[in-house]
Design a protein around this motif. Structure first.
Motif, PDB file in Angstrom:
ATOM      1  N   PHE A  59      -3.589  -4.158  -7.290  1.00  0.00           N
ATOM      2  CA  PHE A  59      -3.739  -3.893  -5.859  1.00  0.00           C
ATOM      3  C   PHE A  59      -2.387  -3.902  -5.160  1.00  0.00           C
ATOM      4  O   PHE A  59      -2.052  -2.996  -4.417  1.00  0.00           O
ATOM      5  N   ALA A  60      -1.613  -4.935  -5.370  1.00  0.00           N
ATOM      6  CA  ALA A  60      -0.339  -5.074  -4.657  1.00  0.00           C
ATOM      7  C   ALA A  60       0.735  -4.139  -5.206  1.00  0.00           C
ATOM      8  O   ALA A  60       1.515  -3.562  -4.454  1.00  0.00           O
ATOM      9  N   SER A  61       0.769  -3.975  -6.524  1.00  0.00           N
ATOM     10  CA  SER A  61       1.852  -3.204  -7.121  1.00  0.00           C
ATOM     11  C   SER A  61       1.488  -1.741  -7.361  1.00  0.00           C
ATOM     12  O   SER A  61       2.386  -0.916  -7.539  1.00  0.00           O
ATOM     13  N   ALA A  62       0.212  -1.425  -7.410  1.00  0.00           N
ATOM     14  CA  ALA A  62      -0.283  -0.080  -7.731  1.00  0.00           C
ATOM     15  C   ALA A  62       0.193   0.376  -9.105  1.00  0.00           C
ATOM     16  O   ALA A  62       0.281   1.558  -9.384  1.00  0.00           O
ATOM     17  N   ARG A  63       0.489  -0.574  -9.978  1.00  0.00           N
ATOM     18  CA  ARG A  63       0.911  -0.255 -11.344  1.00  0.00           C
ATOM     19  C   ARG A  63      -0.281  -0.368 -12.280  1.00  0.00           C
ATOM     20  O   ARG A  63      -1.090  -1.275 -12.161  1.00  0.00           O
ATOM     21  N   ALA A  64      -0.356   0.547 -13.213  1.00  0.00           N
ATOM     22  CA  ALA A  64      -1.449   0.550 -14.185  1.00  0.00           C
ATOM     23  C   ALA A  64      -1.082  -0.309 -15.389  1.00  0.00           C
ATOM     24  O   ALA A  64       0.044  -0.279 -15.866  1.00  0.00           O
TER      25      ALA A  64
END
Length: 110
Positions: free
Chosen positions: A56-61
Motif C-alpha cells: 500500500f505505502a510503497s506500491a511495490r510488487a
C-alpha cells in the motif's frame, strides 16, 4: 445458549469483534469461542506463479508464496488468540480458540 462464536480471519477488522463478543458472553454467562479461519482460496492464489502482493505505502510488487501466506496466517492467528484470551480474562469468561482452513462462512457453520 452455551457459547458465543466469534469468527476471525486475515481481514483488517477481524479483531474488532472480539471485545463485543466478550462482553456479550459475560452478560449471558456463556463461553467465548474464537475460530480463526485460514482462507484456502488465498493459499491457492499464492501458489500461482503469477501472483504478487502490492504494498500500500510503497506500491511495490512482491511475489507471493504459500509459505509466506502460511507464516502470515500463523502470526495473525497468534495475535487473535492473544486478544481473545485477554478480552475473556478481562470480563471473566471461559474461552477457547481454534484454527481451521476453508471459507469463513463454511467453517463457522460447521
Amino acid at each position: 445458549m452455551r457459547r458465543i462464536l466469534v469468527t476471525l480471519d486475515s481481514s483488517g477488522g477481524s479483531l474488532d469483534a472480539i471485545e463485543g463478543a466478550a462482553m456479550m458472553a459475560a452478560h449471558l454467562n456463556v463461553e467465548l469461542v474464537g475460530l480463526f479461519v485460514e482462507d484456502s482460496n488465498l493459499l491457492r492464489l499464492a501458489a500461482l506463479p503469477c501472483s504478487a502482493e502490492v504494498g500500500f505505502a510503497s506500491a511495490r510488487a512482491r511475489n507471493l508464496s504459500p509459505e509466506t501466506v502460511e507464516r502470515t496466517f500463523q502470526h495473525l492467528a497468534d495475535e487473535a488468540r492473544r486478544v481473545l484470551f485477554s478480552a475473556a480474562e478481562r470480563v471473566g469468561v471461559k474461552c477457547a480458540f481454534d484454527v481451521t482452513r476453508g471459507s469463513v462462512v463454511g467453517e463457522a457453520l460447521k
